[in-house]
Scaffold this motif. Structure first.
Motif, short mmCIF file in Angstrom:
data_model
loop_
_atom_site.label_atom_id
_atom_site.label_comp_id
_atom_site.label_asym_id
_atom_site.label_seq_id
_atom_site.Cartn_x
_atom_site.Cartn_y
_atom_site.Cartn_z
N LYS A 175 0.81 -1.22 0.00
CA LYS A 175 0.00 0.00 0.00
C LYS A 175 0.85 1.27 0.00
O LYS A 175 0.39 2.32 -0.40
N PHE A 176 2.08 1.17 0.49
CA PHE A 176 2.96 2.34 0.57
C PHE A 176 4.35 1.95 0.11
O PHE A 176 4.96 1.04 0.65
N LEU A 177 4.86 2.65 -0.91
CA LEU A 177 6.19 2.37 -1.45
C LEU A 177 7.00 3.66 -1.50
O LEU A 177 6.56 4.66 -2.08
N SER A 178 8.18 3.65 -0.88
CA SER A 178 9.08 4.81 -0.90
C SER A 178 10.49 4.32 -1.18
O SER A 178 11.05 3.52 -0.43
N LEU A 179 11.07 4.82 -2.28
CA LEU A 179 12.43 4.45 -2.67
C LEU A 179 13.29 5.70 -2.74
O LEU A 179 12.88 6.71 -3.31
N GLU A 180 14.50 5.63 -2.19
CA GLU A 180 15.44 6.74 -2.27
C GLU A 180 16.80 6.20 -2.72
O GLU A 180 17.31 5.23 -2.16
N ASP A 181 17.36 6.84 -3.77
CA ASP A 181 18.69 6.48 -4.27
C ASP A 181 18.74 5.05 -4.78
O ASP A 181 19.74 4.34 -4.61
N VAL A 200 -3.04 -2.75 -4.89
CA VAL A 200 -3.65 -2.01 -3.76
C VAL A 200 -2.80 -0.83 -3.33
O VAL A 200 -3.07 -0.22 -2.28
N LEU A 201 -1.79 -0.46 -4.09
CA LEU A 201 -0.91 0.63 -3.71
C LEU A 201 -1.67 1.96 -3.65
O LEU A 201 -2.43 2.29 -4.55
N GLU A 202 -1.42 2.74 -2.58
CA GLU A 202 -2.09 4.03 -2.40
C GLU A 202 -1.11 5.21 -2.51
O GLU A 202 -1.50 6.29 -2.92
N THR A 203 0.16 4.99 -2.12
CA THR A 203 1.16 6.06 -2.17
C THR A 203 2.45 5.55 -2.78
O THR A 203 2.97 4.50 -2.38
N PHE A 204 2.97 6.31 -3.75
CA PHE A 204 4.24 5.96 -4.40
C PHE A 204 5.18 7.16 -4.28
O PHE A 204 4.83 8.28 -4.66
N GLU A 205 6.38 6.93 -3.73
CA GLU A 205 7.39 7.98 -3.60
C GLU A 205 8.71 7.48 -4.16
O GLU A 205 9.13 6.36 -3.86
N LEU A 224 -4.10 3.86 -6.53
CA LEU A 224 -3.10 4.87 -6.23
C LEU A 224 -3.74 6.26 -6.11
O LEU A 224 -4.49 6.68 -6.97
N ARG A 225 -3.41 6.96 -5.01
CA ARG A 225 -3.94 8.31 -4.79
C ARG A 225 -2.85 9.38 -4.85
O ARG A 225 -3.09 10.48 -5.31
N ILE A 226 -1.62 9.05 -4.38
CA ILE A 226 -0.54 10.04 -4.31
C ILE A 226 0.69 9.50 -5.02
O ILE A 226 1.15 8.39 -4.74
N PHE A 227 1.23 10.31 -5.94
CA PHE A 227 2.43 9.94 -6.70
C PHE A 227 3.45 11.07 -6.54
O PHE A 227 3.15 12.22 -6.86
N GLU A 228 4.64 10.75 -6.01
CA GLU A 228 5.67 11.76 -5.81
C GLU A 228 6.98 11.30 -6.45
O GLU A 228 7.42 10.17 -6.24
N MET A 229 7.60 12.19 -7.22
CA MET A 229 8.87 11.88 -7.85
C MET A 229 9.79 13.09 -7.69
O MET A 229 9.47 14.19 -8.13
N PHE A 230 10.93 12.89 -7.02
CA PHE A 230 11.84 13.99 -6.70
C PHE A 230 13.20 13.72 -7.31
O PHE A 230 13.90 12.79 -6.92
N LYS A 231 13.57 14.50 -8.32
CA LYS A 231 14.88 14.45 -8.97
C LYS A 231 15.30 13.04 -9.37
O LYS A 231 16.39 12.57 -9.02
N CYS A 232 14.43 12.37 -10.09
CA CYS A 232 14.75 11.06 -10.66
C CYS A 232 15.16 11.23 -12.12
O CYS A 232 14.82 12.22 -12.76
N THR A 233 15.87 10.25 -12.65
CA THR A 233 16.32 10.34 -14.03
C THR A 233 16.43 8.95 -14.62
O THR A 233 16.12 7.95 -13.96
N SER A 234 16.86 8.88 -15.86
CA SER A 234 16.99 7.59 -16.54
C SER A 234 18.34 7.56 -17.27
O SER A 234 18.91 8.59 -17.62
#
Length: 442
Positions: A175-181, A200-205, A224-234
């Motif tokens: 339900k909640f996923l947060s990945l950094e680096d 069933v995911l509700e928040t993605f960071e 999914l209700r909230i989607f956040e992406m901070f300085k990501c790249t490919s």
């Protein structure tokens, strides 16, 4: 003195201690083991383990706790192994068949194979919440553990990590996923697309993450209700344009937050029903196609750095509320978005102008002479200037709106410092195009 108090005072202190100890043990001995386990699980793990010294009957009760919480942020000493030895002991001795949560926060460097070993053990026990914050560790590959994440309800990885995904990734309970680096690799030799299925995911960071060898990332999350992406790249995108497309398939999406400075690396697409977006854009030239992904929103917050540039702003035909944070000496920024929001009713502004920057008389005069967009004249009902300072620049923007907004109802000036009565009187005396406009000071 109360008789009971007097009687208590006559009891020798050694006997009092014994009576209290017997009382304490009697009360807790009558509790079911599962209840004691729940109580101890609410404590930091180190405190729960320390209860083993209370009595012989308590020696192993802590091994039934279901929530593990380890934190060494107050003991910055890489040569001290007591913390890792303690975690190793607890994870090895724990007897609970089900572990609800595993929280690990460390500021020290230790052998990453230890972390891998601990996670392997707790994930086998139907783990639901996993939080790992270890910024000083080397890059850790979680790829072999990924299949064990199926029981997780919450996953937060704040450590240099690698995720190699070679097939559609399905995490059915998350339900909640947060990945950094994190470094996310598409290892599939069949498809250039990476499919992440979170039913069933509700928040993605995601922050400071990089996606490799992927043409398109598809996130299937119907809840999914909230989607956040901070300085990501490919990196190493397998198509001529070198742009990684991120498609979010989420019919219930309520808000997206995006902060970035590499506009030509990522293209986002969302459902046309997305109501709310917050974008912080800086550096270089942003393509019109990027902003076009958000033209469906009714509420938009934009943080624009001074070096932000876009050739043309697409039409935001459904935009009702705009919060614009920008350098107010660049009044053309404001005009760009006002001209592209035909039904805008509420405008909020915050100034990013450097304190050392002084607007010229010419620039202020240019603002007053700009032709007013239709939305200002016929639609705008509320103006708010946040962090308001009664300087020449902000007063000029205020007067521009007051002069042109014919149905304006409220002007809200939110100031961090008190505004003098003299300044208030001067502002209240400004001419207004709308007979119903009122100015409020906060």
């Amino acid at each position: 003195m109360h008789p009971e108090t007097e009687q208590a005072c006559l009891v020798p202190s050694s006997k009092k201690t014994k009576l209290c100890s017997e009382n304490f043990e009697d009360k807790f001995s009558s509790l079911h083991e599962s209840v004691v386990s729940i109580i101890l699980s609410q404590l930091p793990t180190a405190e729960a383990v320390s209860t083993s010294v209370l009595s012989k009957s308590w020696k192993n009760i802590w091994t039934n706790i279901t929530d593990l919480h380890f934190d060494d942020t107050k003991q910055r000493d890489p040569s001290d192994s007591r913390f890792t030895d303690f975690v190793e002991r607890v994870v090895g001795d724990i007897g609970s068949p089900h572990i609800s949560s595993f929280y690990l926060c460390s500021v020290n460097t230790f052998d990453e194979t230890l972390l891998f070993s601990w996670l392997s053990k707790v994930l086998k026990r139907n783990l639901q919440r996993l939080v790992v914050t270890c910024n000083d560790l080397e890059i850790i590959s979680f790829s072999s553990l990924f299949p064990s994440f199926v029981s997780l309800v919450e996953l937060r990885l704040r450590t240099k990590s690698i995720l190699d995904i070679s097939a559609p990734a399905i995490l059915p309970n998350l339900k909640f996923l947060s990945l950094e680096d994190a470094r996310i690799f598409n290892m599939s030799s069949v498809s250039k697309n990476l499919v992440l299925n979170f039913p069933v995911l509700e928040t993605f960071e995601a922050s400071y993450c990089r996606c490799f060898r992927t043409d398109t990332v598809i996130i299937e999350s119907p809840l999914l209700r909230i989607f956040e992406m901070f300085k990501c790249t490919s990196e190493h995108v397998p198509n001529p344009s070198q742009v990684c497309k991120i498609r979010v398939l989420a019919s219930k999406l309520e808000k997206i937050t995006f902060c970035g400075d590499e506009p030509r690396k990522i293209h986002l697409s969302f459902p046309p029903s997305l109501p709310d977006a917050y974008l912080a854009l800086s550096r270089s030239e942003w393509p019109k196609t990027f902003l076009r992904s958000f033209t469906c929103v009714t509420s938009l917050a934009l943080v624009l750095s001074k070096d932000f540039h876009v050739m043309a702003v697409p039409k935001f035909s459904q935009l009702v509320y705009l919060h614009l944070i920008y350098d107010m000496t660049q009044h053309f920024r404001l005009m760009q978005f006002l001209k592209s929001a035909p039904i805008l009713e509420m405008l909020s502004i915050r100034d990013l102008t450097s304190p050392r920057s002084t607007p010229t008389a010419k620039s202020l005069k240019e603002l007053r002479s700009v032709e007013s967009p239709d939305c200002v004249t016929t639609m705008l009902k509320v103006l708010q200037i946040r962090n308001f300072k009664p300087n020449r620049l902000q007063i000029s923007v205020l007067r521009y709106v007051l002069d042109n907004a014919e149905i304006l109802g409220s002007v809200i000036l939110s100031s961090p410092n008190p505004i003098t009565e003299e300044e208030k009187a001067r502002i209240l005396a400004f001419p207004k195009a709308s007979p119903h406009a009122s100015v409020l000071f906060e």
